[in-house]
Design an enzyme around this catalytic site. Structure first.
Site, PDB file in Angstrom:
ATOM      1  N   THR A 201       0.835  -1.214   0.000  1.00  0.00           N
ATOM      2  CA  THR A 201       0.000   0.000   0.000  1.00  0.00           C
ATOM      3  C   THR A 201       0.869   1.264   0.000  1.00  0.00           C
ATOM      4  OG1 THR A 201      -0.222   0.170   2.433  1.00  0.00           O
ATOM      5  CG2 THR A 201      -1.826  -1.217   1.273  1.00  0.00           C
ATOM      6  N   LEU A 247      -2.974   4.729  -0.188  1.00  0.00           N
ATOM      7  CA  LEU A 247      -4.414   4.480  -0.200  1.00  0.00           C
ATOM      8  C   LEU A 247      -4.601   2.984   0.066  1.00  0.00           C
ATOM      9  CD1 LEU A 247      -6.772   6.339  -0.472  1.00  0.00           C
ATOM     10  CD2 LEU A 247      -6.784   5.978  -2.932  1.00  0.00           C
ATOM     11  N   HIS A 248      -4.596   2.624   1.343  1.00  0.00           N
ATOM     12  CA  HIS A 248      -4.490   1.228   1.751  1.00  0.00           C
ATOM     13  C   HIS A 248      -5.657   0.343   1.280  1.00  0.00           C
ATOM     14  CE1 HIS A 248      -1.415   2.584   4.673  1.00  0.00           C
ATOM     15  NE2 HIS A 248      -2.277   3.481   5.086  1.00  0.00           N
ATOM     16  N   ASP A 249      -6.842   0.623   1.789  1.00  0.00           N
ATOM     17  CA  ASP A 249      -7.938  -0.352   1.710  1.00  0.00           C
ATOM     18  C   ASP A 249      -8.448  -0.665   0.309  1.00  0.00           C
ATOM     19  OD1 ASP A 249      -9.323   0.777   4.897  1.00  0.00           O
ATOM     20  OD2 ASP A 249      -7.751  -0.670   4.430  1.00  0.00           O
ATOM     21  N   CYS A 251      -6.919  -1.319  -2.202  1.00  0.00           N
ATOM     22  CA  CYS A 251      -6.083  -2.365  -2.838  1.00  0.00           C
ATOM     23  C   CYS A 251      -6.778  -3.714  -2.798  1.00  0.00           C
ATOM     24  CB  CYS A 251      -4.729  -2.459  -2.135  1.00  0.00           C
ATOM     25  SG  CYS A 251      -3.647  -1.051  -2.465  1.00  0.00           S
TER      26      CYS A 251
END
Ligand code: RIB
Ligand code: CA
Length: 318
Positions: A201, A247-249, A251
């Protein structure tokens, strides 16, 4: 090239959080790839009272007040206190744009019961779980109804870190740190696991041209996403001196839409639950130096331009 198979039936388990919000929007914008059975919320970035409200705010922003949203666990399974992250996400958890309070209902059923009932009702091997917050709801469901574990098609989660090390402590990533006992249950469950750690991420940064592309959509969704990322990125840019925030989630959802955007290794990953110093560390055997059984596809790389192109294309639909 996006995945041309039939839409994946998924449950998103979440603690919105600006990046969670973008993940939910990406799922709702992609009906040819994703059949969102429901959204289960958990205490995490902010307390449960806010995460369940924020999930409904996001659904209404997407014009989808019909989505089933459930409230789940408000604290970790064992640890006495919920650790939150207002320092990153702001007091509301969705700081940035001002959005109206939700009108759509919160479902009466507890999130854990919804997860159990859904996995028992749907044909075995056809439901994917996408946890993008602490794993308390998932682990509680597995403990309460072990029969559902074999019925899970796949778990695609955001959490953990190896080369990137921790973001809430020197050793641990936030989602795993908040409830390490829950993570331990999930990682040892035997369910097929795809892990999106900080290692990947942190390669998907919200650079200015990428945020401008969201703003240029000229829609309520595009503007909200740009304002969320403007707010959300200040913490990471200050801390890492990076050119944007990870922008972690989203992914996890992008992986379901186009898995070719990602690459990783099938390795053993175990969770530290005893040491307070390294609580919540994901001990990833990336170099396969142990004989521990591989239990997770641990993602290490992403085609960042392709990821943001997919995001902008899909968000333009809402
Ligand atoms: O460490 C990043 C994770 O913690 C993301 O899921 C973010 O939303 C927070 O929950
Ligand atoms: Ca999250």
């Amino acid at each position: 090239m996006t995945n041309l198979a039939a839409p994946r039936k998924i449950i998103i388990d979440t603690d919105p959080g600006q990046d969670d919000a973008v993940a939910i929007l990406l799922a709702l914008a992609s009906p040819e790839n994703i059949d969102l059975l429901g959204i289960t919320t958990v205490g995490g970035n902010v307390p449960l009272a806010l995460t369940q409200k924020n999930a409904r705010i996001v659904c209404e922003l997407a014009g989808r007040p019909d989505v089933l949203v459930f409230a789940g666990c408000d604290r970790p399974m064992v640890r006495p206190v919920l650790v939150t992250a207002e320092h990153v996400h702001g007091k509301t958890g969705l700081d940035g744009p001002t959005l109206p309070d939700p009108v759509m209902p919160l479902q009466d059923q507890h999130a854990v019961d919804f997860i159990i009932d859904t996995l028992r009702r749907e044909p075995s091997g056809t439901v994917t779980l996408c946890p993008i917050g602490p794993l308390t709801n998932i682990a509680t469901a597995f403990e309460r109804a072990p029969d559902i574990i074999a019925r899970v098609q796949e778990i695609v989660l955001m959490g953990g870190a190896y080369f990137e090390v921790g973001n809430i402590t020197p050793a641990a990533e936030f989602n795993i740190y908040v409830d390490p006992e829950a993570a331990d249950i999930v990682f040892k469950s035997g369910a097929p696991l795809v892990v999106m750690p900080l290692d990947v991420t942190h390669k998907a940064l919200t650079t200015k041209p990428r945020i401008d592309a969201f703003r240029a959509l000229g829609t309520r969704v595009g503007t909200a996403v740009a304002e969320w990322t403007d707010f959300f990125e200040r913490f990471d840019m200050e801390k890492y001196g990076s050119e944007g925030a990870p922008l972690h989630d989203p992914c996890t959802i992008a992986y379901l839409i186009d898995p070719h955007l990602f690459s990783g290794r099938h390795i053993n990953v175990e969770i530290e639950v005893t040491s307070e110093l390294t609580r919540g560390m994901t001990v990833a055997d990336w170099w396969r130096v142990t004989h521990r059984k591989p239990n997770a596809l641990f993602i290490g790389d992403i085609h960042a331009e392709g990821f943001y192109r997919l995001l902008a294309d899909r968000l333009a639909r809402l």
